[in-house]
Design an enzyme around this catalytic site. Structure first.
Site, PDB file in Angstrom:
ATOM      1  N   TRP A   1       0.817  -1.222   0.000  1.00 21.13           N
ATOM      2  CA  TRP A   1       0.000   0.000   0.000  1.00 21.13           C
ATOM      3  C   TRP A   1       0.851   1.274   0.000  1.00 21.13           C
ATOM      4  O   TRP A   1       1.859   1.353   0.713  1.00 21.13           O
ATOM      5  CB  TRP A   1      -0.867   0.005   1.259  1.00 21.13           C
ATOM      6  CG  TRP A   1      -1.477   1.339   1.577  1.00 21.13           C
ATOM      7  CD1 TRP A   1      -0.912   2.345   2.303  1.00 21.13           C
ATOM      8  CD2 TRP A   1      -2.767   1.811   1.178  1.00 21.13           C
ATOM      9  NE1 TRP A   1      -1.779   3.412   2.390  1.00 21.13           N
ATOM     10  CE2 TRP A   1      -2.926   3.111   1.714  1.00 21.13           C
ATOM     11  CE3 TRP A   1      -3.821   1.255   0.424  1.00 21.13           C
ATOM     12  CZ2 TRP A   1      -4.086   3.863   1.519  1.00 21.13           C
ATOM     13  CZ3 TRP A   1      -4.976   2.011   0.236  1.00 21.13           C
ATOM     14  CH2 TRP A   1      -5.101   3.298   0.777  1.00 21.13           C
ATOM     15  N   MET A   2       0.396   2.274  -0.749  1.00 18.04           N
ATOM     16  CA  MET A   2       1.025   3.609  -0.744  1.00 18.04           C
ATOM     17  C   MET A   2      -0.056   4.671  -0.613  1.00 18.04           C
ATOM     18  O   MET A   2      -1.086   4.587  -1.278  1.00 18.04           O
ATOM     19  CB  MET A   2       1.765   3.799  -2.074  1.00 18.04           C
ATOM     20  CG  MET A   2       2.074   5.223  -2.480  1.00 18.04           C
ATOM     21  SD  MET A   2       2.565   5.332  -4.246  1.00 18.04           S
ATOM     22  CE  MET A   2       4.285   4.964  -4.148  1.00 18.04           C
TER      23      MET A   2
ATOM     24  N   ASP B   1       0.171   9.148   0.740  1.00 18.78           N
ATOM     25  CA  ASP B   1       0.817  10.444   0.445  1.00 18.78           C
ATOM     26  C   ASP B   1       2.304  10.399   0.068  1.00 18.78           C
ATOM     27  O   ASP B   1       3.080   9.662   0.689  1.00 18.78           O
ATOM     28  CB  ASP B   1       0.786  11.343   1.685  1.00 18.78           C
ATOM     29  CG  ASP B   1      -0.551  11.394   2.356  1.00 18.78           C
ATOM     30  OD1 ASP B   1      -1.507  10.840   1.834  1.00 18.78           O
ATOM     31  OD2 ASP B   1      -0.615  12.007   3.436  1.00 18.78           O
TER      32      ASP B   1
ATOM     33  N   GLN C   1       3.902   7.255   2.253  1.00 21.21           N
ATOM     34  CA  GLN C   1       3.166   6.532   3.292  1.00 21.21           C
ATOM     35  C   GLN C   1       3.002   5.098   2.804  1.00 21.21           C
ATOM     36  O   GLN C   1       2.482   4.863   1.696  1.00 21.21           O
ATOM     37  CB  GLN C   1       1.812   7.208   3.526  1.00 21.21           C
ATOM     38  CG  GLN C   1       1.912   8.553   4.211  1.00 21.21           C
ATOM     39  CD  GLN C   1       2.271   8.396   5.680  1.00 21.21           C
ATOM     40  OE1 GLN C   1       1.422   8.109   6.483  1.00 21.21           O
ATOM     41  NE2 GLN C   1       3.543   8.580   6.025  1.00 21.21           N
TER      42      GLN C   1
ATOM     43  N   PHE D   1       3.450   9.041  10.232  1.00 22.15           N
ATOM     44  CA  PHE D   1       2.577   9.692   9.259  1.00 22.15           C
ATOM     45  C   PHE D   1       3.384  10.679   8.401  1.00 22.15           C
ATOM     46  O   PHE D   1       4.593  10.806   8.531  1.00 22.15           O
ATOM     47  CB  PHE D   1       1.442  10.416   9.997  1.00 22.15           C
ATOM     48  CG  PHE D   1       0.252   9.531  10.300  1.00 22.15           C
ATOM     49  CD1 PHE D   1       0.353   8.152  10.341  1.00 22.15           C
ATOM     50  CD2 PHE D   1      -0.993  10.099  10.545  1.00 22.15           C
ATOM     51  CE1 PHE D   1      -0.751   7.345  10.613  1.00 22.15           C
ATOM     52  CE2 PHE D   1      -2.104   9.307  10.825  1.00 22.15           C
ATOM     53  CZ  PHE D   1      -1.982   7.927  10.861  1.00 22.15           C
ATOM     54  N   SER D   2       2.654  11.411   7.572  1.00 18.94           N
ATOM     55  CA  SER D   2       3.300  12.224   6.540  1.00 18.94           C
ATOM     56  C   SER D   2       4.222  13.297   7.094  1.00 18.94           C
ATOM     57  O   SER D   2       4.032  13.795   8.202  1.00 18.94           O
ATOM     58  CB  SER D   2       2.239  12.886   5.663  1.00 18.94           C
ATOM     59  OG  SER D   2       1.711  11.915   4.806  1.00 18.94           O
TER      60      SER D   2
ATOM     61  N   ASP E   1       1.552  16.325   9.491  1.00 15.69           N
ATOM     62  CA  ASP E   1       2.011  16.595   8.135  1.00 15.69           C
ATOM     63  C   ASP E   1       2.935  17.811   8.030  1.00 15.69           C
ATOM     64  O   ASP E   1       2.715  18.719   7.214  1.00 15.69           O
ATOM     65  CB  ASP E   1       0.809  16.760   7.171  1.00 15.69           C
ATOM     66  CG  ASP E   1      -0.164  15.589   7.243  1.00 15.69           C
ATOM     67  OD1 ASP E   1       0.248  14.522   7.750  1.00 15.69           O
ATOM     68  OD2 ASP E   1      -1.315  15.725   6.800  1.00 15.69           O
TER      69      ASP E   1
ATOM     70  N   TRP F   1      -9.239   8.726  -1.202  1.00 11.04           N
ATOM     71  CA  TRP F   1      -9.631   7.942  -0.013  1.00 11.04           C
ATOM     72  C   TRP F   1     -11.017   7.332  -0.166  1.00 11.04           C
ATOM     73  O   TRP F   1     -11.286   6.245   0.340  1.00 11.04           O
ATOM     74  CB  TRP F   1      -9.610   8.820   1.242  1.00 11.04           C
ATOM     75  CG  TRP F   1      -8.240   9.056   1.781  1.00 11.04           C
ATOM     76  CD1 TRP F   1      -7.569  10.245   1.834  1.00 11.04           C
ATOM     77  CD2 TRP F   1      -7.343   8.091   2.371  1.00 11.04           C
ATOM     78  NE1 TRP F   1      -6.328  10.074   2.402  1.00 11.04           N
ATOM     79  CE2 TRP F   1      -6.175   8.761   2.744  1.00 11.04           C
ATOM     80  CE3 TRP F   1      -7.434   6.715   2.604  1.00 11.04           C
ATOM     81  CZ2 TRP F   1      -5.091   8.127   3.341  1.00 11.04           C
ATOM     82  CZ3 TRP F   1      -6.355   6.067   3.201  1.00 11.04           C
ATOM     83  CH2 TRP F   1      -5.202   6.773   3.558  1.00 11.04           C
TER      84      TRP F   1
HETATM   85  C1  FRU Z   1      -3.489  12.243   4.132  1.00 15.84           C
HETATM   86  C2  FRU Z   1      -3.198  11.619   5.474  1.00 15.84           C
HETATM   87  C3  FRU Z   1      -2.263  12.504   6.278  1.00 15.84           C
HETATM   88  C4  FRU Z   1      -1.630  11.542   7.228  1.00 15.84           C
HETATM   89  C5  FRU Z   1      -1.492  10.316   6.358  1.00 15.84           C
HETATM   90  C6  FRU Z   1      -1.632   9.015   7.100  1.00 15.84           C
HETATM   91  O1  FRU Z   1      -3.811  11.347   3.129  1.00 15.84           O
HETATM   92  O2  FRU Z   1      -4.409  11.378   6.165  1.00 15.84           O
HETATM   93  O3  FRU Z   1      -2.888  13.599   6.900  1.00 15.84           O
HETATM   94  O4  FRU Z   1      -0.408  12.001   7.694  1.00 15.84           O
HETATM   95  O5  FRU Z   1      -2.490  10.401   5.371  1.00 15.84           O
HETATM   96  O6  FRU Z   1      -1.293   7.935   6.296  1.00 15.84           O
END
Ligand code: FRU
Length: 497
Positions: free
Chosen positions: A37-38, A40, A56, A99-100, A168, A307
């Site tokens: 899975w990928m 951001d 991600q 996370f990002s 982020d 999403w």
């Molecule tokens: C955006 C997000 C970010 C978060 C990441 C988690 O797509 O929801 O805000 O850091 O994905 O995977």
């Protein structure tokens, strides 16, 4: 450098499984996860002679899971080389996910990653995340987490902060060697209100909260994600991805990315918006990140997925999620202009040109076909009002097609992939309004096996959508209900290096 068992396991897994993937099961020039899975793009940066892109990543399944950072490098934005996973969720502040975040070269030549650590411990409500910002420093392959993480927590930021949505961070280096950083945060307990917080740092480790750069005025979705802030063409630009946007004439519904152009006050660290626009009018575009190239271009990439439609995939593929083609961006008259990176021109071959093709009944043109192509068409009416509908179908075989329809009376462009061979009932169509230039409309379509990116009128608008039609479906047809003239320029995209 000590590697945790979680990182060793991920690196071993991706090497074993990812490197066995037949290249035909991936796009030709778009990045996919090494395996699994990928989402951001993260840490898009120039370091040690190449561009680094992290993402991600959950290697073990084609679904979102405890986030790792996958890693790939490129010199031309088209040929990607995988590097071992850079981060795994293996330390106290990030034990439930890395996370990002972003990356920058430090003054002493190291690669600094600034990312969000997620920890569920102490959560009063099950499943509610606590988010803080963390640092890892490395050499372009291996990264060591800073022992005193987190570097930014809830202390020092506004008291009305929602601790579950603070993420982020996008870092950059100022000319004087200090750092600037923006991160997003939710204000209300019920996640309704996104804003961008602004920080400065002398060393990339210690951060001072300076201001709220910009706050949701209630018209741009709810929570905001993945901010990026920079100066471009004499103005300031904030890119961010609002969640849960309501459909209005200004924005499409759902999660998407918005570009805000405006003034920035260096004393107060606040932005005054002058204009805003949707960055991409297609279904599959989210969570942008930009890099400044050594030759001064601002290049943007995004997650080429949505999403709300992650069920739309091909079960036969060992990955889920792609990145867009990197795009050169500029601001003209307060509007964002996007162009495919110029490096793609080195990748073009077999030029085919047609001029003044009269399109009426459904036609095909010799050599205008393929699933890895760069195709530009320019439309103009034969006489004023000579047609009310034009349609181009691509990825066509006897059963399936994906279509783009243009209705010149309304200046309306429509995309529809519901006939592309899918059995999944998620959103498959979008429509929006374009500008005709003295009756002319120009569309540049980049196909890469599982995706289509359409640049309208030299990048005034862009529409990005994925598709999973059998790769043998490679025909392209044109149709009009009246008479429209069309110029065509087409290239195959293939490796010439
Ligand atoms: C955006 C997000 C970010 C978060 C990441 C988690 O797509 O929801 O805000 O850091 O994905 O995977």
């Amino acid at each position: 450098m000590n590697q945790s068992s979680a990182l060793i396991k991920a690196r071993k897994y991706e090497e074993e499984k990812g490197d066995r993937v037949d290249p035909i099961l991936r796009p030709l020039y778009h990045l996919t996860p090494r395996i699994g899975w990928m989402n951001d793009p993260n840490g898009f940066s120039w370091y040690n002679g190449c561009y680094h892109l992290f993402y991600q990543y959950y290697p073990y399944a084609k679904k979102w899971g405890p986030m790792h950072w996958g890693h790939a490098v490129t010199k031309d934005f088209l040929h990607w080389e995988f590097k071992p996973a850079a981060l795994a969720p293996d330390s106290a502040p990030d034990k439930d996910g890395c996370f990002s975040g972003s990356a920058v070269e430090t003054g002493d030549g190291r690669h600094l990653l600034l990312y969000t650590g997620v920890n569920l411990d102490g959560s009063p409500e099950k499943g509610v995340f606590f988010q803080v910002q963390c640092v890892a420093i490395g050499d372009g392959v291996d990264y060591e987490k800073y022992e005193s993480n987190p570097v930014i927590d809830l202390s020092g930021i506004p008291a009305d902060t929602n601790p579950h949505d603070f993420r982020d961070p996008k870092i950059w280096r100022e000319e004087d060697g200090t750092y600037g950083c923006v991160a997003v945060n939710g204000v209300d307990k019920d996640f309704t209100h996104g804003r961008v917080l602004y920080f400065t740092s002398k060393d990339g480790i210690h951060y001072d909260y300076r201001s709220t750069l910009l706050e949701n005025d209630g018209t741009m979705g709810k929570m905001w994600e993945c901010p990026d802030f920079f100066e471009l063409d004499g103005t300031y630009v904030l890119l961010m991805s609002p969640q849960d946007v309501l459909q209005t004439p200004r924005f499409n519904c759902g999660n998407q990315t918005v570009c805000i152009v405006g003034d920035y006050d260096k004393e107060t660290c606040k932005m005054t918006p002058k204009a805003d626009m949707t960055v991409d009018y297609g279904i599959d575009f989210y969570a942008t990140q930009t890099v400044l190239t050594p030759d001064g271009r601002r290049v943007m990439i995004a997650w080429m997925q949505n999403w709300d439609t992650i069920k739309f995939t091909d079960p036969a593929l060992p990955w889920l999620g792609m990145m867009t083609l990197p795009r050169e961006i500029s601001i003209v008259n307060e509007r964002l202009i996007q162009k495919p990176v110029r490096e793609i021109e080195q990748f073009r071959t077999h030029q085919v040109i047609y001029n003044h093709v009269l399109v009426g009944d459904m036609i095909t043109l010799d050599a205008i076909r393929g699933r890895t192509i760069d195709l530009t068409i320019e439309l103009y009416p034969e006489t004023f009002g000579s047609y009310t509908k034009f349609e181009m179908r691509f990825a066509v075989n006897e059963n399936y097609y994906t279509s783009i329809v243009y209705r010149p009376r309304e200046n309306r462009l429509e995309f529809d992939r519901s006939n592309s061979g899918t059995r999944v009932a998620v959103m498959h169509d979008r429509h929006f309004f374009v500008r005709n230039r003295n009756g002319k409309l120009k569309l540049r379509l980049l196909l890469d096996r599982y995706s289509s990116e359409v640049f309208i009128n030299d990048g005034e608008q862009v529409m990005t959508n994925v598709l999973y039609t059998d790769l043998a479906a490679d025909q392209i047809c044109f149709y009009s209900d009246g008479k429209v003239l069309m110029d065509v320029e087409k290239y195959d995209l293939m490796d010439r290096t």
